[in-house]
Design an enzyme around this catalytic site. Structure first.
Site, PDB file in Angstrom:
ATOM      1  N   HIS A   1       0.858  -1.185   0.000  1.00  0.00           N
ATOM      2  CA  HIS A   1       0.000   0.000   0.000  1.00  0.00           C
ATOM      3  C   HIS A   1       0.890   1.228   0.000  1.00  0.00           C
ATOM      4  CE1 HIS A   1      -3.172   2.814   1.175  1.00  0.00           C
ATOM      5  NE2 HIS A   1      -4.012   1.881   0.765  1.00  0.00           N
TER       6      HIS A   1
ATOM      7  N   ASP B   1      -7.898  -5.331   0.066  1.00  0.00           N
ATOM      8  CA  ASP B   1      -8.398  -6.239  -0.972  1.00  0.00           C
ATOM      9  C   ASP B   1      -8.015  -7.700  -0.727  1.00  0.00           C
ATOM     10  OD1 ASP B   1      -9.728  -4.366  -2.532  1.00  0.00           O
ATOM     11  OD2 ASP B   1      -7.897  -3.754  -3.539  1.00  0.00           O
TER      12      ASP B   1
END
Ligand code: SDX
Length: 378
Positions: A261, A315
């Site tokens: 991320h 996710d």
């Protein structure tokens, strides 16, 4: 004016000021309007959270009731939108269908009055109400069936699962889905939100704002990763295969979907909650063999890439939850969009309050005064 250095992907470059949400990527903190995500996941509902994000306060019981009633009232789609959807190819991706439908709302609700609070509220209600119906309708239509009409006696999450699966969901499944929607509702200035803000800054209509954000969310580096995660787990196929698969990825510098991320350098707090939700679902409705593969992946990635801050993102576990709820793999990103519509609308409203059109600069790397070569000499 200070001239800033160029940073690929605008990493670390502030592009706005916002009071909607906050992320501390080192500590794994996410807050909506100052409230920790864990509190909202446990105590709030998606629609209450959407209200909080958009109107910057938790609604009292009466205001929440009115908001929920307005949303129920606007869930149905105009028959012309359903007719338009019937012409979509069945093989098309549901995110493309959703983007087209969101943009099409601008045709039907073409009045634009961005300085009128009643107009803003109507657009918020219409989008939050209709996006789930559009996603479910496309799913049924591509199977050759008529779409199922929304049911006014069901809450937001339960109604979506009902429209999708054509049966009333188990209360635990509906509750868990509602928590998933809360977890995905907002996440500072991510790619799709930035896209929404850029579009909003031109003072175009809110349907164009949401359509542009849907298109941006679709990519595999952003919301599309959840779908890719399930495909990857299926390809790995067994717990024994996890280590060789990951070693192959690292050797070939292939991105491991659902990991890493821009902001979080620890496990995404939403992934922690989603993993717990997956376990609750498996306890009640039976195990999923891909869960063991996922847990082993998390373990091996932490061992090999943890020192570089690469951990599961939002996710990674969401797809396992959605699978158990009967949501097809290529609907994972549209489901993300249902939820993120709340955050996009909050940023739309914030952008309008202090608008200046986005128009950054660039560093030109091309030629100057280049000769025009006639076509016959090329
Ligand atoms: C979402 O930003 C948001 O808020 C988004 C989101 C939201 O709520 O809106 O949180 C939702 O989009 C989650 C992300 C879903 N995407 C994926 O899971 C795709 C896989 N992850 C990556 O491609 C990547 O981590 C990103 C896109 C999420 C972040 O990209 P960055 O910040 O541009 O980082 P990078 O690609 O430049 O990587 C930095 C380094 C690289 O190594 P070096 O070139 O420096 O040696 O970390 C490595 C990368 O190779 N790396 C990974 C990796 N992620 C980063 N290596 C292997 N697998 C990965 N997943």
């Amino acid at each position: 004016m200070t001239v800033c250095e160029y940073r690929a992907g605008l990493e670390g470059v502030p592009a706005t000021q916002s009071s909607i949400s906050f992320v501390d990527g080192q500590k794994g903190i996410l807050e909506y309007r100052g409230i920790p995500i864990q509190e909202l996941a446990e105590k709030s509902t998606f629609l209450e959270t959407a209200y909080l994000l958009i109107w910057n306060e938790l609604p009292n019981a009466e205001d929440l009731g009115t908001f929920e009633t307005e949303i129920r009232y606007h869930r149905r789609l105009k028959y012309r939108i359903r007719d338009m959807m019937k012409c979509f190819p069945e093989s098309g991706h549901p995110m493309d269908a959703l983007q087209a439908c969101a943009a099409a709302l601008g045709l039907f609700y073409s009045r634009r009055a961005l300085d009128d609070p009643a107009y803003i509220r109507a657009a918020v209600v219409r989008l939050l109400a209709k996006v789930p119906t559009m996603v479910a309708a496309f799913q049924l239509m591509r199977k050759g069936n008529d779409p199922v009409q929304p049911r006014d006696d069901l809450g937001y999450a339960a109604n979506f699962l009902y429209m999708l699966n054509e049966q009333e969901p188990d209360p635990l499944a509906a509750h868990i889905f509602d928590v998933c929607l809360t977890l995905h509702a907002e996440h500072t200035i991510n790619a799709s939100t930035f896209s929404a803000m850029v579009t909003a800054s031109t003072l175009t209509d809110p349907y164009a704002v949401i359509a542009s954000a849907v298109g941006t969310l679709a990519g595999p580096l952003h919301g599309g990763a959840a779908e890719e995660v399930i495909l990857m787990l299926e390809e790995i196929g067994s717990v024994e295969n996890v280590r060789p698969y990951l070693e192959h990825c690292m050797e070939h510098k292939t991105k491991i979907m659902g990991f890493g991320h821009r902001v979080y350098k620890v496990k995404d707090p939403r992934a922690i909650i989603l993993q717990q939700l997956a376990e609750q679902l498996f306890d009640k409705f039976g195990q999923d063999k891909y869960y063991d593969i996922a847990v082993e992946m998390e373990h091996v990635v932490a061992e090999k890439l943890g020192h570089r801050g690469i951990y599961p993102n939002v996710d990674f576990y969401s797809g396992l939850v959605y699978r158990k709820l009967g949501i097809p793999t290529d609907l994972f990103t549209p489901v993300f969009a249902i939820s993120r519509t709340a955050g996009w609308l909050a940023h739309w409203k914030e952008q309008l309050a202090e608008n200046r059109i986005f128009r950054p600069t660039q560093i030109y790397t091309g030629l100057h005064s280049a000769p025009y070569v006639p076509i016959e000499q090329r």
